[in-house]
Design a protein around this motif. Structure first.
Motif, PDB file in Angstrom:
ATOM      1  N   ASN A   1       0.809  -1.206   0.000  1.00 20.22           N
ATOM      2  CA  ASN A   1       0.000   0.000   0.000  1.00 20.22           C
ATOM      3  C   ASN A   1       0.854   1.273   0.000  1.00 20.22           C
ATOM      4  OD1 ASN A   1       0.762  -0.729   2.686  1.00 20.22           O
ATOM      5  ND2 ASN A   1      -0.771   0.681   3.496  1.00 20.22           N
ATOM      6  N   LYS A   2       2.204   1.150   0.064  1.00 19.67           N
ATOM      7  CA  LYS A   2       3.090   2.308   0.084  1.00 19.67           C
ATOM      8  C   LYS A   2       4.123   2.333  -1.043  1.00 19.67           C
ATOM      9  CE  LYS A   2       2.799   2.876   5.065  1.00 19.67           C
ATOM     10  NZ  LYS A   2       2.161   4.152   5.195  1.00 19.67           N
ATOM     11  N   ARG A   3       4.471   1.158  -1.588  1.00 20.00           N
ATOM     12  CA  ARG A   3       5.560   1.091  -2.561  1.00 20.00           C
ATOM     13  C   ARG A   3       5.542  -0.220  -3.330  1.00 20.00           C
ATOM     14  NH1 ARG A   3      10.562  -0.432   1.531  1.00 20.00           N
ATOM     15  NH2 ARG A   3       9.234  -1.534   2.990  1.00 20.00           N
ATOM     16  N   ILE A   4       6.465  -0.304  -4.264  1.00 22.00           N
ATOM     17  CA  ILE A   4       6.724  -1.529  -5.007  1.00 22.00           C
ATOM     18  C   ILE A   4       8.093  -2.020  -4.542  1.00 22.00           C
ATOM     19  CG2 ILE A   4       7.103  -2.546  -7.281  1.00 22.00           C
ATOM     20  CD1 ILE A   4       5.460  -0.122  -8.392  1.00 22.00           C
ATOM     21  N   ILE A   5       8.193  -3.299  -4.212  1.00 19.77           N
ATOM     22  CA  ILE A   5       9.474  -3.884  -3.815  1.00 19.77           C
ATOM     23  C   ILE A   5       9.841  -4.934  -4.867  1.00 19.77           C
ATOM     24  CG2 ILE A   5      10.757  -5.154  -2.060  1.00 19.77           C
ATOM     25  CD1 ILE A   5       8.653  -4.099  -0.010  1.00 19.77           C
ATOM     26  N   ALA A   6      10.954  -4.694  -5.568  1.00 15.31           N
ATOM     27  CA  ALA A   6      11.443  -5.639  -6.571  1.00 15.31           C
ATOM     28  C   ALA A   6      12.531  -6.488  -5.925  1.00 15.31           C
ATOM     29  CB  ALA A   6      12.000  -4.892  -7.772  1.00 15.31           C
ATOM     30  N   VAL A   7      12.433  -7.809  -6.079  1.00 20.64           N
ATOM     31  CA  VAL A   7      13.371  -8.744  -5.468  1.00 20.64           C
ATOM     32  C   VAL A   7      14.156  -9.434  -6.576  1.00 20.64           C
ATOM     33  CG1 VAL A   7      13.628 -10.719  -3.928  1.00 20.64           C
ATOM     34  CG2 VAL A   7      11.715  -9.136  -3.606  1.00 20.64           C
ATOM     35  N   ASN A   8      15.480  -9.273  -6.540  1.00 20.32           N
ATOM     36  CA  ASN A   8      16.371  -9.894  -7.510  1.00 20.32           C
ATOM     37  C   ASN A   8      17.180 -10.957  -6.776  1.00 20.32           C
ATOM     38  OD1 ASN A   8      18.120 -10.551  -9.558  1.00 20.32           O
ATOM     39  ND2 ASN A   8      19.179  -8.589  -9.579  1.00 20.32           N
ATOM     40  N   VAL A   9      16.918 -12.229  -7.083  1.00 21.96           N
ATOM     41  CA  VAL A   9      17.638 -13.337  -6.456  1.00 21.96           C
ATOM     42  C   VAL A   9      18.947 -13.529  -7.216  1.00 21.96           C
ATOM     43  CG1 VAL A   9      17.555 -15.784  -5.876  1.00 21.96           C
ATOM     44  CG2 VAL A   9      15.477 -14.397  -5.748  1.00 21.96           C
ATOM     45  N   GLN A  10      20.057 -13.572  -6.471  1.00 22.90           N
ATOM     46  CA  GLN A  10      21.379 -13.633  -7.093  1.00 22.90           C
ATOM     47  C   GLN A  10      22.130 -14.887  -6.682  1.00 22.90           C
ATOM     48  OE1 GLN A  10      23.227  -9.993  -5.805  1.00 22.90           O
ATOM     49  NE2 GLN A  10      21.752  -8.713  -6.874  1.00 22.90           N
ATOM     50  N   GLY A  11      23.125 -15.227  -7.475  1.00 26.38           N
ATOM     51  CA  GLY A  11      24.007 -16.348  -7.148  1.00 26.38           C
ATOM     52  C   GLY A  11      23.411 -17.695  -7.498  1.00 26.38           C
ATOM     53  N   ILE A  12      24.244 -18.700  -7.420  1.00 28.02           N
ATOM     54  CA  ILE A  12      23.838 -20.066  -7.768  1.00 28.02           C
ATOM     55  C   ILE A  12      22.824 -20.618  -6.780  1.00 28.02           C
ATOM     56  CG2 ILE A  12      24.671 -22.437  -8.029  1.00 28.02           C
ATOM     57  CD1 ILE A  12      27.326 -21.215  -9.024  1.00 28.02           C
ATOM     58  N   THR A  13      23.052 -20.380  -5.501  1.00 22.21           N
ATOM     59  CA  THR A  13      22.161 -20.935  -4.480  1.00 22.21           C
ATOM     60  C   THR A  13      20.915 -20.090  -4.260  1.00 22.21           C
ATOM     61  OG1 THR A  13      23.264 -19.748  -2.686  1.00 22.21           O
ATOM     62  CG2 THR A  13      24.121 -21.950  -3.252  1.00 22.21           C
ATOM     63  N   GLY A  14      20.960 -18.832  -4.685  1.00 24.16           N
ATOM     64  CA  GLY A  14      19.809 -17.954  -4.500  1.00 24.16           C
ATOM     65  C   GLY A  14      19.686 -17.397  -3.102  1.00 24.16           C
ATOM     66  N   SER A  15      20.732 -17.547  -2.292  1.00 25.70           N
ATOM     67  CA  SER A  15      20.648 -17.044  -0.919  1.00 25.70           C
ATOM     68  C   SER A  15      20.887 -15.537  -0.847  1.00 25.70           C
ATOM     69  CB  SER A  15      21.639 -17.784  -0.022  1.00 25.70           C
ATOM     70  OG  SER A  15      22.960 -17.596  -0.488  1.00 25.70           O
ATOM     71  N   LYS A  16      21.529 -14.966  -1.858  1.00 27.53           N
ATOM     72  CA  LYS A  16      21.763 -13.519  -1.894  1.00 27.53           C
ATOM     73  C   LYS A  16      20.630 -12.867  -2.680  1.00 27.53           C
ATOM     74  CE  LYS A  16      25.188 -10.097  -3.183  1.00 27.53           C
ATOM     75  NZ  LYS A  16      26.522  -9.865  -3.736  1.00 27.53           N
ATOM     76  N   LYS A  17      20.060 -11.803  -2.095  1.00 32.18           N
ATOM     77  CA  LYS A  17      18.925 -11.126  -2.723  1.00 32.18           C
ATOM     78  C   LYS A  17      19.124  -9.619  -2.687  1.00 32.18           C
ATOM     79  CE  LYS A  17      15.960 -14.823  -1.153  1.00 32.18           C
ATOM     80  NZ  LYS A  17      17.104 -15.542  -0.578  1.00 32.18           N
ATOM     81  N   ASP A  18      18.698  -8.961  -3.755  1.00 25.49           N
ATOM     82  CA  ASP A  18      18.708  -7.509  -3.821  1.00 25.49           C
ATOM     83  C   ASP A  18      17.255  -7.043  -3.756  1.00 25.49           C
ATOM     84  OD1 ASP A  18      20.236  -4.891  -4.737  1.00 25.49           O
ATOM     85  OD2 ASP A  18      18.384  -5.020  -5.898  1.00 25.49           O
ATOM     86  N   PHE A  19      16.943  -6.163  -2.818  1.00 23.61           N
ATOM     87  CA  PHE A  19      15.600  -5.618  -2.663  1.00 23.61           C
ATOM     88  C   PHE A  19      15.631  -4.149  -3.074  1.00 23.61           C
ATOM     89  CE2 PHE A  19      15.973  -9.078   0.355  1.00 23.61           C
ATOM     90  CZ  PHE A  19      14.779  -9.760   0.215  1.00 23.61           C
ATOM     91  N   SER A  20      14.864  -3.779  -4.087  1.00 24.22           N
ATOM     92  CA  SER A  20      14.776  -2.381  -4.524  1.00 24.22           C
ATOM     93  C   SER A  20      13.401  -1.845  -4.157  1.00 24.22           C
ATOM     94  CB  SER A  20      14.987  -2.262  -6.036  1.00 24.22           C
ATOM     95  OG  SER A  20      16.308  -2.602  -6.373  1.00 24.22           O
ATOM     96  N   SER A  21      13.386  -0.756  -3.414  1.00 24.26           N
ATOM     97  CA  SER A  21      12.150  -0.131  -2.965  1.00 24.26           C
ATOM     98  C   SER A  21      11.814   1.028  -3.884  1.00 24.26           C
ATOM     99  CB  SER A  21      12.328   0.361  -1.526  1.00 24.26           C
ATOM    100  OG  SER A  21      11.160   0.995  -1.084  1.00 24.26           O
ATOM    101  N   LEU A  22      10.617   1.004  -4.446  1.00 25.38           N
ATOM    102  CA  LEU A  22      10.165   2.025  -5.393  1.00 25.38           C
ATOM    103  C   LEU A  22       8.898   2.681  -4.838  1.00 25.38           C
ATOM    104  CD1 LEU A  22      10.539  -0.319  -8.484  1.00 25.38           C
ATOM    105  CD2 LEU A  22      12.161   1.443  -7.766  1.00 25.38           C
ATOM    106  N   PRO A  23       9.044   3.804  -4.118  1.00 27.42           N
ATOM    107  CA  PRO A  23       7.873   4.450  -3.503  1.00 27.42           C
ATOM    108  C   PRO A  23       6.917   5.035  -4.539  1.00 27.42           C
ATOM    109  CG  PRO A  23       9.942   5.295  -2.606  1.00 27.42           C
ATOM    110  CD  PRO A  23      10.283   4.470  -3.791  1.00 27.42           C
TER     111      PRO A  23
END
Length: 123
Positions: free
Chosen positions: A47-69
């Motif tokens: 209800n406040k923003r869009i959060i884009a999640v980019n899963v990185q690496g082979i195992t997928g344990s590293k994630k980038d979260f981008s907040s777009l208000p």
């Protein structure tokens, strides 16, 4: 920051999995409206923003979260699905960031997403 020009990142289908992944990032009073997933990545509309999640690496344990208000949106465009082309698209123009494009597959309520964005942009 996620490379939003990478079109393949955002072939999204409705899925609740990413709503759970962003729970710890939510502000007080913030709630998930809808969430979508591509092969590994995802997007969550709150209800406040869009959060884009980019899963990185082979195992997928590293994630980038981008907040777009929503408050930084200056314009947006919606393309609905058709008879033969079932994909719908959302292009959002953010001040200081530029264009962000999301492609949705399957039965996505792009009109509801449009209403959500309009409620924040024009209020």
């Amino acid at each position: 920051m996620i490379d939003f020009n990478n079109k393949g990142f955002f072939k999204l289908k409705r899925n609740d999995e990413y709503a759970d992944r962003v729970t710890d990032l939510l502000l007080e009073g913030e709630r998930v409206i809808d969430s979508y997933k591509s092969m590994r990545d995802g997007v969550v509309f709150t209800n406040k923003r869009i959060i884009a999640v980019n899963v990185q690496g082979i195992t997928g344990s590293k994630k980038d979260f981008s907040s777009l208000p929503y408050k930084n949106i200056v314009a947006y465009s919606v393309e609905t699905s058709g008879t033969f082309d079932l994909d719908s698209e959302l292009e959002i123009y953010f001040s200081s960031l530029g264009k962000v494009r999301f492609e949705f597959t399957g039965k996505t309520s792009i009109v509801e997403i449009s209403r959500l964005i309009s409620a924040h942009v024009f209020s």
